[in-house]
Motif scaffolding. Structure first.
Motif, PDB file in Angstrom:
ATOM      1  N   GLU A  50      -4.195  30.350  -7.287  1.00  0.00           N
ATOM      2  CA  GLU A  50      -3.259  30.051  -8.380  1.00  0.00           C
ATOM      3  C   GLU A  50      -1.923  29.604  -7.798  1.00  0.00           C
ATOM      4  O   GLU A  50      -1.511  30.119  -6.770  1.00  0.00           O
ATOM      5  CB  GLU A  50      -3.071  31.299  -9.246  1.00  0.00           C
ATOM      6  N   PRO A  51      -1.258  28.664  -8.385  1.00  0.00           N
ATOM      7  CA  PRO A  51      -1.580  27.965  -9.623  1.00  0.00           C
ATOM      8  C   PRO A  51      -2.381  26.676  -9.398  1.00  0.00           C
ATOM      9  O   PRO A  51      -2.602  25.934 -10.333  1.00  0.00           O
ATOM     10  CB  PRO A  51      -0.200  27.636 -10.190  1.00  0.00           C
ATOM     11  N   SER A  52      -2.821  26.413  -8.165  1.00  0.00           N
ATOM     12  CA  SER A  52      -3.502  25.160  -7.860  1.00  0.00           C
ATOM     13  C   SER A  52      -4.867  25.071  -8.546  1.00  0.00           C
ATOM     14  O   SER A  52      -5.649  26.015  -8.506  1.00  0.00           O
ATOM     15  CB  SER A  52      -3.708  25.034  -6.349  1.00  0.00           C
ATOM     16  N   PRO A  53      -5.189  23.890  -9.114  1.00  0.00           N
ATOM     17  CA  PRO A  53      -6.514  23.686  -9.697  1.00  0.00           C
ATOM     18  C   PRO A  53      -7.513  23.127  -8.674  1.00  0.00           C
ATOM     19  O   PRO A  53      -8.621  22.744  -9.035  1.00  0.00           O
ATOM     20  CB  PRO A  53      -6.240  22.663 -10.813  1.00  0.00           C
ATOM     21  N   LEU A  59     -12.431  18.007  -4.711  1.00  0.00           N
ATOM     22  CA  LEU A  59     -12.290  17.272  -3.450  1.00  0.00           C
ATOM     23  C   LEU A  59     -13.356  16.188  -3.328  1.00  0.00           C
ATOM     24  O   LEU A  59     -13.068  15.065  -2.899  1.00  0.00           O
ATOM     25  CB  LEU A  59     -12.364  18.224  -2.254  1.00  0.00           C
ATOM     26  N   LEU A  60     -14.596  16.509  -3.711  1.00  0.00           N
ATOM     27  CA  LEU A  60     -15.659  15.495  -3.692  1.00  0.00           C
ATOM     28  C   LEU A  60     -15.347  14.354  -4.650  1.00  0.00           C
ATOM     29  O   LEU A  60     -15.537  13.172  -4.311  1.00  0.00           O
ATOM     30  CB  LEU A  60     -17.000  16.121  -4.058  1.00  0.00           C
ATOM     31  N   GLN A  61     -14.879  14.687  -5.843  1.00  0.00           N
ATOM     32  CA  GLN A  61     -14.520  13.648  -6.797  1.00  0.00           C
ATOM     33  C   GLN A  61     -13.392  12.781  -6.245  1.00  0.00           C
ATOM     34  O   GLN A  61     -13.426  11.555  -6.357  1.00  0.00           O
ATOM     35  CB  GLN A  61     -14.092  14.265  -8.137  1.00  0.00           C
ATOM     36  N   HIS A  62     -12.385  13.420  -5.672  1.00  0.00           N
ATOM     37  CA  HIS A  62     -11.255  12.671  -5.122  1.00  0.00           C
ATOM     38  C   HIS A  62     -11.717  11.731  -4.014  1.00  0.00           C
ATOM     39  O   HIS A  62     -11.313  10.564  -3.976  1.00  0.00           O
ATOM     40  CB  HIS A  62     -10.190  13.644  -4.604  1.00  0.00           C
ATOM     41  N   MET A  63     -12.578  12.213  -3.137  1.00  0.00           N
ATOM     42  CA  MET A  63     -13.032  11.359  -2.042  1.00  0.00           C
ATOM     43  C   MET A  63     -13.932  10.232  -2.550  1.00  0.00           C
ATOM     44  O   MET A  63     -13.948   9.146  -1.968  1.00  0.00           O
ATOM     45  CB  MET A  63     -13.700  12.183  -0.951  1.00  0.00           C
ATOM     46  N   ASP A  79     -13.122  -6.502  -8.346  1.00  0.00           N
ATOM     47  CA  ASP A  79     -12.377  -6.174  -9.563  1.00  0.00           C
ATOM     48  C   ASP A  79     -13.191  -5.165 -10.366  1.00  0.00           C
ATOM     49  O   ASP A  79     -13.889  -5.513 -11.320  1.00  0.00           O
ATOM     50  CB  ASP A  79     -12.121  -7.440 -10.385  1.00  0.00           C
ATOM     51  N   ILE A  80     -13.120  -3.921  -9.925  1.00  0.00           N
ATOM     52  CA  ILE A  80     -13.844  -2.838 -10.586  1.00  0.00           C
ATOM     53  C   ILE A  80     -12.861  -1.719 -10.895  1.00  0.00           C
ATOM     54  O   ILE A  80     -11.846  -1.581 -10.220  1.00  0.00           O
ATOM     55  CB  ILE A  80     -15.019  -2.313  -9.711  1.00  0.00           C
ATOM     56  N   PRO A  81     -13.164  -0.923 -11.904  1.00  0.00           N
ATOM     57  CA  PRO A  81     -12.226   0.147 -12.250  1.00  0.00           C
ATOM     58  C   PRO A  81     -12.289   1.282 -11.232  1.00  0.00           C
ATOM     59  O   PRO A  81     -13.300   1.458 -10.548  1.00  0.00           O
ATOM     60  CB  PRO A  81     -12.728   0.626 -13.612  1.00  0.00           C
ATOM     61  N   PRO A  82     -11.213   2.044 -11.137  1.00  0.00           N
ATOM     62  CA  PRO A  82     -11.273   3.238 -10.291  1.00  0.00           C
ATOM     63  C   PRO A  82     -12.294   4.214 -10.869  1.00  0.00           C
ATOM     64  O   PRO A  82     -12.646   4.135 -12.051  1.00  0.00           O
ATOM     65  CB  PRO A  82      -9.857   3.810 -10.352  1.00  0.00           C
ATOM     66  N   VAL A  83     -12.803   5.096 -10.050  1.00  0.00           N
ATOM     67  CA  VAL A  83     -13.797   6.061 -10.495  1.00  0.00           C
ATOM     68  C   VAL A  83     -13.189   7.034 -11.498  1.00  0.00           C
ATOM     69  O   VAL A  83     -13.813   7.373 -12.491  1.00  0.00           O
ATOM     70  CB  VAL A  83     -14.395   6.836  -9.293  1.00  0.00           C
ATOM     71  N   TYR A  84     -11.976   7.477 -11.240  1.00  0.00           N
ATOM     72  CA  TYR A  84     -11.319   8.470 -12.096  1.00  0.00           C
ATOM     73  C   TYR A  84     -10.005   7.919 -12.628  1.00  0.00           C
ATOM     74  O   TYR A  84      -9.330   7.141 -11.969  1.00  0.00           O
ATOM     75  CB  TYR A  84     -11.093   9.774 -11.328  1.00  0.00           C
ATOM     76  N   THR A  85      -9.647   8.350 -13.812  1.00  0.00           N
ATOM     77  CA  THR A  85      -8.437   7.875 -14.473  1.00  0.00           C
ATOM     78  C   THR A  85      -7.203   8.570 -13.903  1.00  0.00           C
ATOM     79  O   THR A  85      -7.313   9.632 -13.274  1.00  0.00           O
ATOM     80  CB  THR A  85      -8.510   8.184 -15.990  1.00  0.00           C
ATOM     81  N   PRO A  86      -6.032   7.987 -14.161  1.00  0.00           N
ATOM     82  CA  PRO A  86      -4.800   8.665 -13.717  1.00  0.00           C
ATOM     83  C   PRO A  86      -4.678  10.077 -14.291  1.00  0.00           C
ATOM     84  O   PRO A  86      -4.145  10.972 -13.636  1.00  0.00           O
ATOM     85  CB  PRO A  86      -3.687   7.752 -14.239  1.00  0.00           C
ATOM     86  N   GLN A  88      -6.964  12.155 -14.591  1.00  0.00           N
ATOM     87  CA  GLN A  88      -7.802  13.040 -13.769  1.00  0.00           C
ATOM     88  C   GLN A  88      -7.236  13.181 -12.352  1.00  0.00           C
ATOM     89  O   GLN A  88      -7.893  13.743 -11.488  1.00  0.00           O
ATOM     90  CB  GLN A  88      -9.235  12.510 -13.716  1.00  0.00           C
ATOM     91  N   ARG A  89      -6.025  12.674 -12.165  1.00  0.00           N
ATOM     92  CA  ARG A  89      -5.311  12.809 -10.888  1.00  0.00           C
ATOM     93  C   ARG A  89      -6.173  12.418  -9.691  1.00  0.00           C
ATOM     94  O   ARG A  89      -6.321  13.173  -8.739  1.00  0.00           O
ATOM     95  CB  ARG A  89      -4.776  14.213 -10.736  1.00  0.00           C
ATOM     96  N   GLY A  90      -6.756  11.220  -9.750  1.00  0.00           N
ATOM     97  CA  GLY A  90      -7.536  10.742  -8.612  1.00  0.00           C
ATOM     98  C   GLY A  90      -8.802  11.545  -8.366  1.00  0.00           C
ATOM     99  O   GLY A  90      -9.303  11.580  -7.251  1.00  0.00           O
ATOM    100  N   GLY A  91      -9.313  12.192  -9.403  1.00  0.00           N
ATOM    101  CA  GLY A  91     -10.542  12.959  -9.274  1.00  0.00           C
ATOM    102  C   GLY A  91     -10.345  14.444  -9.079  1.00  0.00           C
ATOM    103  O   GLY A  91     -11.306  15.207  -9.165  1.00  0.00           O
ATOM    104  N   PHE A  92      -9.137  14.871  -8.829  1.00  0.00           N
ATOM    105  CA  PHE A  92      -8.916  16.298  -8.578  1.00  0.00           C
ATOM    106  C   PHE A  92      -9.213  17.165  -9.802  1.00  0.00           C
ATOM    107  O   PHE A  92      -9.671  18.293  -9.659  1.00  0.00           O
ATOM    108  CB  PHE A  92      -7.489  16.560  -8.098  1.00  0.00           C
ATOM    109  N   LEU A  93      -8.939  16.659 -10.996  1.00  0.00           N
ATOM    110  CA  LEU A  93      -9.198  17.439 -12.203  1.00  0.00           C
ATOM    111  C   LEU A  93     -10.646  17.252 -12.637  1.00  0.00           C
ATOM    112  O   LEU A  93     -11.150  16.137 -12.711  1.00  0.00           O
ATOM    113  CB  LEU A  93      -8.241  17.036 -13.322  1.00  0.00           C
ATOM    114  N   LEU A  94     -11.296  18.355 -12.941  1.00  0.00           N
ATOM    115  CA  LEU A  94     -12.723  18.341 -13.232  1.00  0.00           C
ATOM    116  C   LEU A  94     -13.024  18.010 -14.684  1.00  0.00           C
ATOM    117  O   LEU A  94     -12.244  18.321 -15.576  1.00  0.00           O
ATOM    118  CB  LEU A  94     -13.337  19.696 -12.896  1.00  0.00           C
ATOM    119  N   ASP A  95     -14.185  17.417 -14.877  1.00  0.00           N
ATOM    120  CA  ASP A  95     -14.715  17.122 -16.208  1.00  0.00           C
ATOM    121  C   ASP A  95     -15.856  18.105 -16.449  1.00  0.00           C
ATOM    122  O   ASP A  95     -16.829  18.134 -15.680  1.00  0.00           O
ATOM    123  CB  ASP A  95     -15.220  15.678 -16.223  1.00  0.00           C
TER     124      ASP A  95
END
Length: 175
Positions: A50-53, A59-63, A79-86, A88-95
């Motif tokens: 805590e408080p880090s998510p 980490l896998l999503q981010h990489m 010209d492809i979209p990023p894997v995760y949206t802003p 989702q903080r570059g993949g760090f936030l989980l779905d």
């Protein structure tokens, strides 16, 4: 090549620059995979402290996000979209709807695409940076050599995080 007991290949101590860079990147990719191996979906979603998510799955999503950005978007100019949206903080936030099996498969697929994108490229070939990346790098392009070194650094940094998260989850430590 020497293989560690966990199956990872040790990069050769005497080889050309390209082999060194690619071997070290693969070593760090497999280190992250090792840190996530043997854990179930719930464990991969456990936060570090805590408080880090921060989680192993994050980490896998981010990489996955980083692999696509540097090899597909920057180097290959796709010209492809990023894997995760802003958001989702570059993949760090989980779905909650994406299970760990899918996240791991997505990461492995991006690694495979990265290898395809670099196979015919020389270390001096360059990709176009975004404005934000160019401000950081001080240039509008980056060579494959720079991208590989950056990716080694990126994985090494996050593998340190993964070491601590894994130890917190089940006490497993190691290189």
């Amino acid at each position: 090549m020497v293989t560690l007991p966990d199956g990872r290949l040790v990069p050769p101590p005497h080889s050309d620059e390209r082999t060194q860079l690619e071997s070290w990147l693969d070593f760090h990719r497999e280190t992250l995979a090792l840190k996530c191996s043997g854990l179930d979906d719930r464990q991969l979603r456990e936060t570090s402290v805590e408080p880090s998510p921060l989680t192993l799955l994050g980490l896998l999503q981010h990489m996955t996000h980083v692999e696509r950005n540097w090899f597909q978007i920057v180097l290959a100019g796709r010209d492809i979209p990023p894997v995760y949206t802003p958001e989702q903080r570059g993949g760090f936030l989980l779905d909650a709807d994406r299970d760990s099996g899918q996240v791991i498969a997505d990461w492995r697929a991006e690694v495979a695409r990265a290898r395809e994108a670099t196979a015919a490229a020389s270390l001096d070939d360059c990709g176009k940076l975004t404005e934000a990346q160019a401000r950081f790098a001080g240039e509008s392009t980056a060579s494959l050599r720079w991208i590989l070194v950056h990716m080694i650094e990126e994985y090494a940094r996050h593998n340190g995080h993964a070491d601590l998260i894994r130890e917190r989850i089940d006490g497993v430590t190691g290189i």
